[in-house]
Scaffold this active site. Sequence first.
Site, PDB file in Angstrom:
ATOM      1  N   HIS A  79       0.843  -1.203   0.000  1.00  0.00           N
ATOM      2  CA  HIS A  79       0.000   0.000   0.000  1.00  0.00           C
ATOM      3  C   HIS A  79       0.871   1.243   0.000  1.00  0.00           C
ATOM      4  O   HIS A  79       1.697   1.438   0.875  1.00  0.00           O
ATOM      5  CB  HIS A  79      -0.930   0.004   1.214  1.00  0.00           C
ATOM      6  CG  HIS A  79      -2.121  -0.884   1.037  1.00  0.00           C
ATOM      7  ND1 HIS A  79      -3.264  -0.768   1.776  1.00  0.00           N
ATOM      8  CD2 HIS A  79      -2.343  -1.896   0.157  1.00  0.00           C
ATOM      9  CE1 HIS A  79      -4.139  -1.678   1.374  1.00  0.00           C
ATOM     10  NE2 HIS A  79      -3.599  -2.381   0.403  1.00  0.00           N
ATOM     11  N   TYR A 208      -9.646   5.133   7.065  1.00  0.00           N
ATOM     12  CA  TYR A 208      -9.835   5.470   8.481  1.00  0.00           C
ATOM     13  C   TYR A 208     -10.883   6.565   8.545  1.00  0.00           C
ATOM     14  O   TYR A 208     -10.697   7.634   7.944  1.00  0.00           O
ATOM     15  CB  TYR A 208      -8.529   5.989   9.086  1.00  0.00           C
ATOM     16  CG  TYR A 208      -7.454   4.934   9.273  1.00  0.00           C
ATOM     17  CD1 TYR A 208      -7.323   4.266  10.481  1.00  0.00           C
ATOM     18  CD2 TYR A 208      -6.573   4.613   8.244  1.00  0.00           C
ATOM     19  CE1 TYR A 208      -6.321   3.308  10.675  1.00  0.00           C
ATOM     20  CE2 TYR A 208      -5.572   3.651   8.419  1.00  0.00           C
ATOM     21  CZ  TYR A 208      -5.461   3.002   9.640  1.00  0.00           C
ATOM     22  OH  TYR A 208      -4.483   2.054   9.819  1.00  0.00           O
ATOM     23  N   PRO A 300      -4.858   0.045  18.437  1.00  0.00           N
ATOM     24  CA  PRO A 300      -4.523  -0.445  17.086  1.00  0.00           C
ATOM     25  C   PRO A 300      -4.638   0.592  15.977  1.00  0.00           C
ATOM     26  O   PRO A 300      -4.277   0.306  14.838  1.00  0.00           O
ATOM     27  CB  PRO A 300      -5.525  -1.587  16.862  1.00  0.00           C
ATOM     28  CG  PRO A 300      -6.633  -1.328  17.816  1.00  0.00           C
ATOM     29  CD  PRO A 300      -6.061  -0.607  18.976  1.00  0.00           C
ATOM     30  N   LYS A 304       0.532  -0.373  14.967  1.00  0.00           N
ATOM     31  CA  LYS A 304       1.933  -0.398  15.392  1.00  0.00           C
ATOM     32  C   LYS A 304       2.330  -1.600  16.265  1.00  0.00           C
ATOM     33  O   LYS A 304       3.519  -1.864  16.454  1.00  0.00           O
ATOM     34  CB  LYS A 304       2.247   0.876  16.206  1.00  0.00           C
ATOM     35  CG  LYS A 304       2.206   2.137  15.385  1.00  0.00           C
ATOM     36  CD  LYS A 304       3.493   2.319  14.609  1.00  0.00           C
ATOM     37  CE  LYS A 304       3.400   3.345  13.525  1.00  0.00           C
ATOM     38  NZ  LYS A 304       3.317   2.823  12.173  1.00  0.00           N
ATOM     39  N   TYR A 392       3.230   6.653  10.030  1.00  0.00           N
ATOM     40  CA  TYR A 392       2.439   5.493   9.637  1.00  0.00           C
ATOM     41  C   TYR A 392       3.303   4.399   8.993  1.00  0.00           C
ATOM     42  O   TYR A 392       3.150   3.226   9.315  1.00  0.00           O
ATOM     43  CB  TYR A 392       1.306   5.914   8.681  1.00  0.00           C
ATOM     44  CG  TYR A 392       0.272   4.825   8.497  1.00  0.00           C
ATOM     45  CD1 TYR A 392      -0.775   4.673   9.397  1.00  0.00           C
ATOM     46  CD2 TYR A 392       0.366   3.924   7.437  1.00  0.00           C
ATOM     47  CE1 TYR A 392      -1.709   3.667   9.248  1.00  0.00           C
ATOM     48  CE2 TYR A 392      -0.561   2.907   7.282  1.00  0.00           C
ATOM     49  CZ  TYR A 392      -1.594   2.781   8.191  1.00  0.00           C
ATOM     50  OH  TYR A 392      -2.515   1.781   8.046  1.00  0.00           O
TER      51      TYR A 392
HETATM   52  P1  FAD Z   1       1.707 -11.772  21.741  1.00  0.00           P
HETATM   53  O1  FAD Z   1       1.304 -11.834  20.314  1.00  0.00           O
HETATM   54  O2  FAD Z   1       0.664 -11.500  22.757  1.00  0.00           O
HETATM   55  O3  FAD Z   1       2.446 -13.134  22.073  1.00  0.00           O
HETATM   56  C1  FAD Z   1       2.746 -13.511  23.388  1.00  0.00           C
HETATM   57  C2  FAD Z   1       2.821 -15.020  23.468  1.00  0.00           C
HETATM   58  O4  FAD Z   1       3.180 -15.389  24.797  1.00  0.00           O
HETATM   59  C3  FAD Z   1       1.483 -15.683  23.176  1.00  0.00           C
HETATM   60  O5  FAD Z   1       1.657 -16.719  22.251  1.00  0.00           O
HETATM   61  C4  FAD Z   1       1.022 -16.196  24.542  1.00  0.00           C
HETATM   62  O6  FAD Z   1       0.231 -17.371  24.441  1.00  0.00           O
HETATM   63  C5  FAD Z   1       2.361 -16.450  25.218  1.00  0.00           C
HETATM   64  N1  FAD Z   1       2.265 -16.416  26.683  1.00  0.00           N
HETATM   65  C6  FAD Z   1       1.519 -15.595  27.450  1.00  0.00           C
HETATM   66  N2  FAD Z   1       1.703 -15.868  28.753  1.00  0.00           N
HETATM   67  C7  FAD Z   1       2.594 -16.874  28.806  1.00  0.00           C
HETATM   68  C8  FAD Z   1       3.174 -17.596  29.875  1.00  0.00           C
HETATM   69  N3  FAD Z   1       2.840 -17.330  31.146  1.00  0.00           N
HETATM   70  N4  FAD Z   1       4.047 -18.579  29.588  1.00  0.00           N
HETATM   71  C9  FAD Z   1       4.379 -18.856  28.301  1.00  0.00           C
HETATM   72  N5  FAD Z   1       3.849 -18.213  27.249  1.00  0.00           N
HETATM   73  C10 FAD Z   1       2.966 -17.231  27.497  1.00  0.00           C
HETATM   74  N6  FAD Z   1      -1.862  -4.832  16.375  1.00  0.00           N
HETATM   75  C11 FAD Z   1      -1.971  -4.184  15.234  1.00  0.00           C
HETATM   76  O7  FAD Z   1      -0.975  -3.608  14.791  1.00  0.00           O
HETATM   77  N7  FAD Z   1      -3.174  -4.186  14.556  1.00  0.00           N
HETATM   78  C12 FAD Z   1      -4.280  -4.853  15.025  1.00  0.00           C
HETATM   79  O8  FAD Z   1      -5.335  -4.848  14.412  1.00  0.00           O
HETATM   80  C13 FAD Z   1      -4.194  -5.519  16.239  1.00  0.00           C
HETATM   81  N8  FAD Z   1      -5.267  -6.183  16.770  1.00  0.00           N
HETATM   82  C14 FAD Z   1      -5.128  -6.823  17.981  1.00  0.00           C
HETATM   83  C15 FAD Z   1      -6.205  -7.503  18.548  1.00  0.00           C
HETATM   84  C16 FAD Z   1      -6.073  -8.148  19.794  1.00  0.00           C
HETATM   85  C17 FAD Z   1      -7.257  -8.863  20.414  1.00  0.00           C
HETATM   86  C18 FAD Z   1      -4.836  -8.119  20.464  1.00  0.00           C
HETATM   87  C19 FAD Z   1      -4.673  -8.810  21.823  1.00  0.00           C
HETATM   88  C20 FAD Z   1      -3.762  -7.464  19.868  1.00  0.00           C
HETATM   89  C21 FAD Z   1      -3.894  -6.808  18.641  1.00  0.00           C
HETATM   90  N9  FAD Z   1      -2.828  -6.139  18.039  1.00  0.00           N
HETATM   91  C22 FAD Z   1      -2.945  -5.491  16.878  1.00  0.00           C
HETATM   92  C23 FAD Z   1      -1.546  -6.083  18.636  1.00  0.00           C
HETATM   93  C24 FAD Z   1      -0.586  -7.117  18.056  1.00  0.00           C
HETATM   94  O9  FAD Z   1      -1.264  -8.274  17.710  1.00  0.00           O
HETATM   95  C25 FAD Z   1       0.431  -7.357  19.142  1.00  0.00           C
HETATM   96  O10 FAD Z   1       1.106  -6.124  19.372  1.00  0.00           O
HETATM   97  C26 FAD Z   1       1.438  -8.448  18.803  1.00  0.00           C
HETATM   98  O11 FAD Z   1       0.807  -9.700  18.784  1.00  0.00           O
HETATM   99  C27 FAD Z   1       2.545  -8.431  19.855  1.00  0.00           C
HETATM  100  O12 FAD Z   1       3.334  -9.565  19.740  1.00  0.00           O
HETATM  101  P2  FAD Z   1       4.023 -10.206  21.011  1.00  0.00           P
HETATM  102  O13 FAD Z   1       4.795 -11.366  20.510  1.00  0.00           O
HETATM  103  O14 FAD Z   1       4.709  -9.152  21.784  1.00  0.00           O
HETATM  104  O15 FAD Z   1       2.827 -10.659  21.962  1.00  0.00           O
HETATM  105  C1  PHB Z   2      -6.199  -4.685  10.344  1.00  0.00           C
HETATM  106  O1  PHB Z   2      -6.344  -4.899   9.133  1.00  0.00           O
HETATM  107  O2  PHB Z   2      -6.423  -5.557  11.188  1.00  0.00           O
HETATM  108  C2  PHB Z   2      -5.780  -3.334  10.795  1.00  0.00           C
HETATM  109  C3  PHB Z   2      -5.339  -2.420   9.856  1.00  0.00           C
HETATM  110  C4  PHB Z   2      -4.962  -1.164  10.280  1.00  0.00           C
HETATM  111  C5  PHB Z   2      -5.038  -0.828  11.614  1.00  0.00           C
HETATM  112  C6  PHB Z   2      -5.469  -1.748  12.542  1.00  0.00           C
HETATM  113  C7  PHB Z   2      -5.848  -3.004  12.131  1.00  0.00           C
HETATM  114  O3  PHB Z   2      -4.689   0.425  11.996  1.00  0.00           O
END
Ligand code: FAD
Ligand code: PHB
Length: 398
Positions: A79, A208, A300, A304, A392
């Site tokens: 994009h 958006y 979200p 980021k 962005y």
């Molecule tokens: P996580 O993806 O949370 O991974 C952490 C891992 O640790 C998981 O697999 C979990 O099972 C594991 N874990 C937890 N506790 C323990 C433990 N005690 N022992 C062992 N393992 C454990 N970001 C965007 O940019 N756009 C979005 O649209 C967006 N939507 C989201 C929707 C939701 C519901 C959530 C929760 C987050 C969203 N995010 C979004 C944020 C993005 O997905 C996260 O920032 C990203 O997943 C971060 O990665 P991470 O590896 O730090 O954490």
């Molecule tokens: C998504 O496609 O899930 C998405 C895209 C842009 C955002 C947040 C989520 O800012």
Amino acid sequence: MGRRKRRVRTQVAIIGAGPAGLFLAHLLARAGVDAVVVERRDREYVEARVRAGVLEQVTVDLMDRLGLGKRMHREGLVHEGTILAHDGGMFRIDMKGLTGGSTVMVYGQQEVMRDLFDAGEERGVQVVFDAEDVALHGLDGSSPHITWRKDGVEQLLDCDFVAGCDGYHGVSRGSMPESVRREYERVYPFGWLGILADVPPANHELIYCNHERGFALASMRSATRSRYYLQCPLDDRLEDWSDDRFWDELCLRLGDRAAAGVTRGPSFEKSIAPLRSFVSEPMRWGRLFLAGDAAHIVPPTGAKGLNLAASDVVFLAEALEQHYLEHSDAGIDGYSARALARVWKAERFSWWFTGLTHRFPETGPLEHRLQVAELDYIRDSRAAQTTLAENYVGLPIS
Ligand code: FAD
Ligand code: PHB
């Protein structure tokens, strides 16, 4: 209680097999540093979680550097711009033109996880799934270890360092004493109701939208799969939102021009996510490092979260490589400050973009007019558009 005890050793114990944990494991494997990832859930669960959709250049580069970019470049959507809409009006931010060539990639977190797991199997990245009661020990000494239970057997992993990549609800952050931690938090008074549907997206770029009834976002996963979000009250239940109600509300908020592109169809995923800004400092204590959602959360709106997880572990992998390969601890000592400098800028951008586009309880007619005035200003100012575009597409790794 477990039946036996199994004791092994590695250099870096990684807690959590989300994007932060798995990217780190791949980076360390490439550098020849031993690591074991310990994950509470199973692979299917981790891979199936529907989350982020937009990758910054930094994350795209990381996928390429790890030799994981082939499918992403084939199936992902590049994009070059994004659309802002309000009160029926729309304008485009030419991200590529304004940033000297930077773009973002629409490629779902689920796809990233699948690529990381598939290649991890081939490259010998060790992941222990279904680990119960993970606990961290000896982090302020010179020989930490972690313990967990799997299939009723107590496990112990000796290591040099622990990387807490276990997300917001993990155990790692809480393993730092409260006296050394400083937490900053804002919980937003609304959520995002998201759906996935196998229908073509409303537009070839994201929209958006600020509307008096609340924020709306038109996103996608592919040319045939749409992802839409609506700002909703936190106490709304999914049962309250039939597909028909969702599509009607979405079209109302997007306005006639954007709504003309919406194709309705049955949703196959529907969820409500809370929004939060959160940072826990520092990101290192003794032999523990935090990375990704374990240390910080962004709303979200700026897309980021996943990208910050990726940049954190780029910094952390560099620091650990310096320690093992160059016998220098400068990177380890500087990790927290270096990561936090980028984190706070993304926190600021996500907070600002959320404030610009959402309806808050205190958003009365005056506040709405102020939001519209700012959107009009962005529409007419190249300087304002450049600021938005630079943030962005993602600030450079420095
Ligand atoms: P996580 O993806 O949370 O991974 C952490 C891992 O640790 C998981 O697999 C979990 O099972 C594991 N874990 C937890 N506790 C323990 C433990 N005690 N022992 C062992 N393992 C454990 N970001 C965007 O940019 N756009 C979005 O649209 C967006 N939507 C989201 C929707 C939701 C519901 C959530 C929760 C987050 C969203 N995010 C979004 C944020 C993005 O997905 C996260 O920032 C990203 O997943 C971060 O990665 P991470 O590896 O730090 O954490
Ligand atoms: C998504 O496609 O899930 C998405 C895209 C842009 C955002 C947040 C989520 O800012």
